[in-house]
Design a protein around this motif. Structure first.
Motif, PDB file in Angstrom:
ATOM      1  N   CYS A 154       0.878  -1.180   0.000  1.00 13.85           N
ATOM      2  CA  CYS A 154       0.000   0.000   0.000  1.00 13.85           C
ATOM      3  C   CYS A 154       0.916   1.230   0.000  1.00 13.85           C
ATOM      4  CB  CYS A 154      -0.921  -0.050   1.220  1.00 13.85           C
ATOM      5  SG  CYS A 154      -1.819   1.468   1.540  1.00 13.85           S
ATOM      6  N   GLY A 192       4.096   1.130   1.364  1.00 13.97           N
ATOM      7  CA  GLY A 192       5.497   0.695   1.375  1.00 13.97           C
ATOM      8  C   GLY A 192       6.231   1.081   2.652  1.00 13.97           C
ATOM      9  N   HIS A 193       5.515   1.314   3.759  1.00  9.70           N
ATOM     10  CA  HIS A 193       6.156   1.760   4.997  1.00  9.70           C
ATOM     11  C   HIS A 193       6.373   0.649   6.017  1.00  9.70           C
ATOM     12  CE1 HIS A 193       6.046   5.708   3.490  1.00  9.70           C
ATOM     13  NE2 HIS A 193       6.093   6.338   4.643  1.00  9.70           N
ATOM     14  N   SER A 194       6.118  -0.592   5.637  1.00 16.94           N
ATOM     15  CA  SER A 194       6.423  -1.670   6.575  1.00 16.94           C
ATOM     16  C   SER A 194       7.890  -1.553   6.983  1.00 16.94           C
ATOM     17  CB  SER A 194       6.172  -3.011   5.889  1.00 16.94           C
ATOM     18  OG  SER A 194       6.932  -4.015   6.501  1.00 16.94           O
ATOM     19  N   VAL A 226       0.724   9.333  12.500  1.00 17.97           N
ATOM     20  CA  VAL A 226       1.254  10.694  12.638  1.00 17.97           C
ATOM     21  C   VAL A 226       2.124  11.162  11.466  1.00 17.97           C
ATOM     22  CG1 VAL A 226       1.169  10.501  15.157  1.00 17.97           C
ATOM     23  CG2 VAL A 226       3.289   9.929  13.970  1.00 17.97           C
ATOM     24  N   GLY A 232       1.152   4.305   4.573  1.00 18.39           N
ATOM     25  CA  GLY A 232       0.000   3.659   3.943  1.00 18.39           C
ATOM     26  C   GLY A 232      -1.123   3.434   4.950  1.00 18.39           C
ATOM     27  N   THR A 291      -2.312   3.637  15.576  1.00 26.13           N
ATOM     28  CA  THR A 291      -2.309   4.580  16.702  1.00 26.13           C
ATOM     29  C   THR A 291      -1.835   5.947  16.219  1.00 26.13           C
ATOM     30  OG1 THR A 291      -0.013   4.184  17.308  1.00 26.13           O
ATOM     31  CG2 THR A 291      -1.648   2.721  18.281  1.00 26.13           C
ATOM     32  N   GLY A 321      -5.945 -11.519   3.240  1.00 26.59           N
ATOM     33  CA  GLY A 321      -6.299 -11.170   1.869  1.00 26.59           C
ATOM     34  C   GLY A 321      -5.912  -9.735   1.589  1.00 26.59           C
ATOM     35  N   VAL A 336      -7.142  -6.151   1.163  1.00 27.03           N
ATOM     36  CA  VAL A 336      -8.312  -5.306   1.403  1.00 27.03           C
ATOM     37  C   VAL A 336      -8.343  -4.238   0.315  1.00 27.03           C
ATOM     38  CG1 VAL A 336      -9.436  -3.724   3.008  1.00 27.03           C
ATOM     39  CG2 VAL A 336      -8.272  -5.748   3.883  1.00 27.03           C
ATOM     40  N   TYR A 392       3.244  -4.508  19.463  1.00 25.42           N
ATOM     41  CA  TYR A 392       2.376  -3.931  18.430  1.00 25.42           C
ATOM     42  C   TYR A 392       2.995  -4.306  17.077  1.00 25.42           C
ATOM     43  CZ  TYR A 392       0.143  -0.302  15.575  1.00 25.42           C
ATOM     44  OH  TYR A 392      -0.539   0.370  14.593  1.00 25.42           O
TER      45      TYR A 392
HETATM   46  C1  FAD Z   1       7.262   6.945   8.908  1.00 25.32           C
HETATM   47  C2  FAD Z   1       6.346   5.987   9.603  1.00 25.32           C
HETATM   48  C3  FAD Z   1       5.424   6.459  10.503  1.00 25.32           C
HETATM   49  C4  FAD Z   1       4.549   5.576  11.131  1.00 25.32           C
HETATM   50  N1  FAD Z   1       3.665   6.064  12.031  1.00 25.32           N
HETATM   51  C5  FAD Z   1       2.778   5.231  12.597  1.00 25.32           C
HETATM   52  C6  FAD Z   1       1.787   5.730  13.479  1.00 25.32           C
HETATM   53  O1  FAD Z   1       1.711   6.913  13.760  1.00 25.32           O
HETATM   54  N2  FAD Z   1       0.920   4.846  14.016  1.00 25.32           N
HETATM   55  C7  FAD Z   1       0.955   3.515  13.722  1.00 25.32           C
HETATM   56  O2  FAD Z   1       0.117   2.779  14.226  1.00 25.32           O
HETATM   57  N3  FAD Z   1       1.894   3.016  12.902  1.00 25.32           N
HETATM   58  C8  FAD Z   1       2.802   3.841  12.335  1.00 25.32           C
HETATM   59  N4  FAD Z   1       3.761   3.340  11.526  1.00 25.32           N
HETATM   60  C9  FAD Z   1       3.835   1.889  11.297  1.00 25.32           C
HETATM   61  C10 FAD Z   1       2.907   1.536  10.160  1.00 25.32           C
HETATM   62  O3  FAD Z   1       1.596   1.383  10.672  1.00 25.32           O
HETATM   63  C11 FAD Z   1       3.343   0.209   9.500  1.00 25.32           C
HETATM   64  O4  FAD Z   1       4.647   0.342   9.036  1.00 25.32           O
HETATM   65  C12 FAD Z   1       2.397  -0.174   8.387  1.00 25.32           C
HETATM   66  O5  FAD Z   1       2.648  -1.510   8.041  1.00 25.32           O
HETATM   67  C13 FAD Z   1       2.591   0.687   7.160  1.00 25.32           C
HETATM   68  O6  FAD Z   1       1.619   0.399   6.207  1.00 25.32           O
HETATM   69  P1  FAD Z   1       1.918   0.558   4.649  1.00 25.32           P
HETATM   70  O7  FAD Z   1       0.648   0.262   3.960  1.00 25.32           O
HETATM   71  O8  FAD Z   1       2.589   1.846   4.363  1.00 25.32           O
HETATM   72  O9  FAD Z   1       3.008  -0.577   4.426  1.00 25.32           O
HETATM   73  P2  FAD Z   1       3.260  -1.651   3.294  1.00 25.32           P
HETATM   74  O10 FAD Z   1       4.723  -1.905   3.384  1.00 25.32           O
HETATM   75  O11 FAD Z   1       2.699  -1.226   2.007  1.00 25.32           O
HETATM   76  O12 FAD Z   1       2.463  -2.885   3.851  1.00 25.32           O
HETATM   77  C14 FAD Z   1       2.653  -3.320   5.164  1.00 25.32           C
HETATM   78  C15 FAD Z   1       1.923  -4.625   5.441  1.00 25.32           C
HETATM   79  O13 FAD Z   1       0.536  -4.459   5.245  1.00 25.32           O
HETATM   80  C16 FAD Z   1       0.040  -5.365   4.263  1.00 25.32           C
HETATM   81  N5  FAD Z   1      -0.876  -4.601   3.412  1.00 25.32           N
HETATM   82  C17 FAD Z   1      -0.688  -3.403   2.856  1.00 25.32           C
HETATM   83  N6  FAD Z   1      -1.766  -3.020   2.166  1.00 25.32           N
HETATM   84  C18 FAD Z   1      -2.665  -4.028   2.283  1.00 25.32           C
HETATM   85  C19 FAD Z   1      -3.991  -4.218   1.808  1.00 25.32           C
HETATM   86  N7  FAD Z   1      -4.615  -3.296   1.078  1.00 25.32           N
HETATM   87  N8  FAD Z   1      -4.617  -5.362   2.137  1.00 25.32           N
HETATM   88  C20 FAD Z   1      -4.017  -6.301   2.900  1.00 25.32           C
HETATM   89  N9  FAD Z   1      -2.758  -6.162   3.374  1.00 25.32           N
HETATM   90  C21 FAD Z   1      -2.102  -5.034   3.069  1.00 25.32           C
HETATM   91  C22 FAD Z   1       1.275  -5.814   3.510  1.00 25.32           C
HETATM   92  O14 FAD Z   1       1.141  -7.094   3.030  1.00 25.32           O
HETATM   93  C23 FAD Z   1       2.359  -5.757   4.555  1.00 25.32           C
HETATM   94  O15 FAD Z   1       2.410  -6.933   5.300  1.00 25.32           O
HETATM   95  C24 FAD Z   1       4.625   4.191  10.862  1.00 25.32           C
HETATM   96  C25 FAD Z   1       5.564   3.721   9.967  1.00 25.32           C
HETATM   97  C26 FAD Z   1       6.406   4.602   9.337  1.00 25.32           C
HETATM   98  C27 FAD Z   1       7.416   4.071   8.395  1.00 25.32           C
END
Ligand code: FAD
Length: 461
Positions: free
Chosen positions: A73, A75-77, A133, A138, A148, A197, A199, A415
């Protein structure tokens, strides 16, 4: 894997409406980049989906060929689960539509939204969705893990505000999940991450809010212990409108800061008051009472300003490593361990992030959702950030050593959104008494573990 990717590409090419991008093709380098440079990989094919039928086609074909698949989504994992070496990335970045129903205070978020896309659409009608925050995160990954942020105490976790999910499961079917449909899945999706799956749509509740009172300040090294003791006591009694985050770090060499603090260990407080402004002044005064006067800032900010003010502190392309845990009580000795570690931090961008959960999030019963732990209010996140590859070992060791010192006082649990890629053994700990139930849901919806690049819940054989 190369031959499998060629087969996948040949099969998808005929019906896929989005972009299919292979190594060496225009746009590949940009498309493979993720936020954490420590976790960058080289996928064999990036399938940038246009809609739900593209997602179905990608999943069905990849599953039939048996190719390793990552879902992305934002890419912030931190662990880099949004990419993989040699396999397929299902990239949802074209699916960022947000449809708001202002009258009903509801929105539909497409599965590839960033927090910023959600905030700008909802603020057009003075509403908010409680999320994280940093606006370039994503929404899907964040919500599925829990979510959170500034509004957690006031309105609950992000996942607490989802009423219905639409997802594509491992066999390519479209499944809906809510309090009325597939209840076990609805339970599991609120905290269970990307295990079940893809979402493609979240139907969420919104709340009225346009601005907040914000206060920030720095506490010098000598007073950090007293500040944290004061913080833990105040937060235990604080109203839900009050959010006070404390980060321990080295103060930046910034000319706006008092010279005596620059480069020194400090506690950086960020305080938000989301209730009636006249009632917030007292709490802001208390929170800033141990900050250096010259470092204090107070203002009323728009919600969008609040949500974007940390964006530049966490840029794409740096190297990041994290370890996290919960404290039921923040003991004096845990405070000592953190304060002692601060002067030895290898990078000035590294932070020990401390947040106090509680509030609306703690009102939801532990068995109502799969989310980690709502009873232990203190979350600590040791987040190292640096730029040189040669400094990897030093920065990672610093985090691990401090974590090992803090761990005996932590409540078991973590978490999942704050986990690195080397912590798969902690996933059962994240769900502890909910483990058997979540494994059962996984076994039903993804019996072959197609969705395994995540904080993985292995299905029963
Ligand atoms: C700069 C930064 C700030 C952050 N701040 C917070 C914060 O304030 N609060 C907090 O709770 N967390 C925070 N996080 C942690 C964040 O919630 C996780 O890193 C989260 O996984 C990021 O989601 P993404 O969609 O960007 O990641 P992605 O790398 O795209 O995906 C992460 C995971 O989610 C799964 N996924 C993504 N999209 C879908 C979809 N549509 N359906 C099913 N699975 C999917 C992927 O398979 C993967 O396992 C932060 C992270 C970063 C890097």
């Amino acid at each position: 894997m190369r031959a499998a990717c060629d087969e996948l590409h040949a099969s998808l090419r005929r019906r896929f409406k989005g972009d299919l991008i292979r190594p060496g093709e225009t746009g590949y380098e940009q498309a493979r980049a993720i936020w954490n440079a420590l976790a960058v990989r080289k996928p064999g094919l990036i399938a940038r989906c246009s809609d739900i039928s593209d997602v179905q086609a990608a999943i069905r074909t990849a599953s039939a060929i048996g190719i390793l698949t990552a879902i992305r989504c934002g890419g912030h994992s931190l662990a880099g689960f949004g990419t993989c070496d040699g396999g397929l990335v299902i990239d949802l970045s074209k699916m960022r539509q947000v449809k708001v129903d202002a009258e009903k205070r509801r929105a539909r978020l497409a599965g590839g939204c960033l927090l910023g896309s959600v905030d700008s659409a909802t603020q057009r009608v003075d509403l908010v969705f409680p999320s994280g925050v940093v606006s370039h995160t994503g929404a899907a990954g964040l919500i599925l893990g829990g979510g959170t942020g500034w509004l957690t105490r006031r309105f609950g976790l992000s996942c607490d505000n989802v009423e219905r999910f639409t997802l594509v499961t491992a066999d390519g079917s479209v499944v809906h999940s809510s309090e009325k449909e597939n209840l076990d899945l609805f339970w599991a999706l609120r905290g269970g991450g990307g295990n079940f799956g893809v979402v493609t749509e979240f139907e969420v509740k919104l709340h009225p809010l346009t601005s907040v009172l914000l206060a920030e300040g720095l506490t010098p090294e000598g007073n950090i212990r007293s500040l944290l003791e004061y913080w833990r006591d105040i937060m235990a009694e604080a109203p839900f409108d009050f959010k006070w985050n404390v980060n321990l770090r080295l103060a930046p060499h910034n000319e706006n800061l008092p010279p005596e603090l620059r480069g020194q260990p400090v506690a950086s407080s960020s305080v938000a008051w989301t209730g009636k402004p006249e009632a917030g002044a007292l709490y802001l005064d208390r929170a800033l009472s141990m900050c250096s006067r010259d470092s204090e800032k107070r203002r009323t900010v728009t919600f969008i300003d609040l949500q974007t003010m940390a964006d530049s502190d966490f840029p794409h392309g740096r190297r990041y490593y994290t370890k996290s845990g919960y404290f039921a009580n923040l003991s004096d000795s845990s405070i000592d361990r953190m304060v002692e570690a601060l002067p030895t931090v290898p990078s000035s961008d590294t932070q020990i992030e401390l947040a106090y959960l509680g509030g609306e999030a703690a009102r939801v019963g532990p068995a109502e959702t799969a989310f980690g732990d709502r009873s232990a209010p203190f979350i600590v996140n040791l987040l190292a950030s640096w730029s040189e590859t040669s400094a990897d070992a030093q920065n990672i060791s610093w985090v691990r050593e401090l974590f090992n010192k803090l761990r005996p006082a932590m409540k078991p649990g973590v978490y999942t959104n704050f986990m690195s890629g080397d912590e798969q053994d902690r996933v059962p700990e994240a769900y502890h008494e909910r483990w058997d139930r979540i494994v059962a849901v996984k076994s039903h919806y993804d019996p072959r573990n197609f969705f395994r690049l995540n904080q993985n819940i292995p299905p029963r054989n």
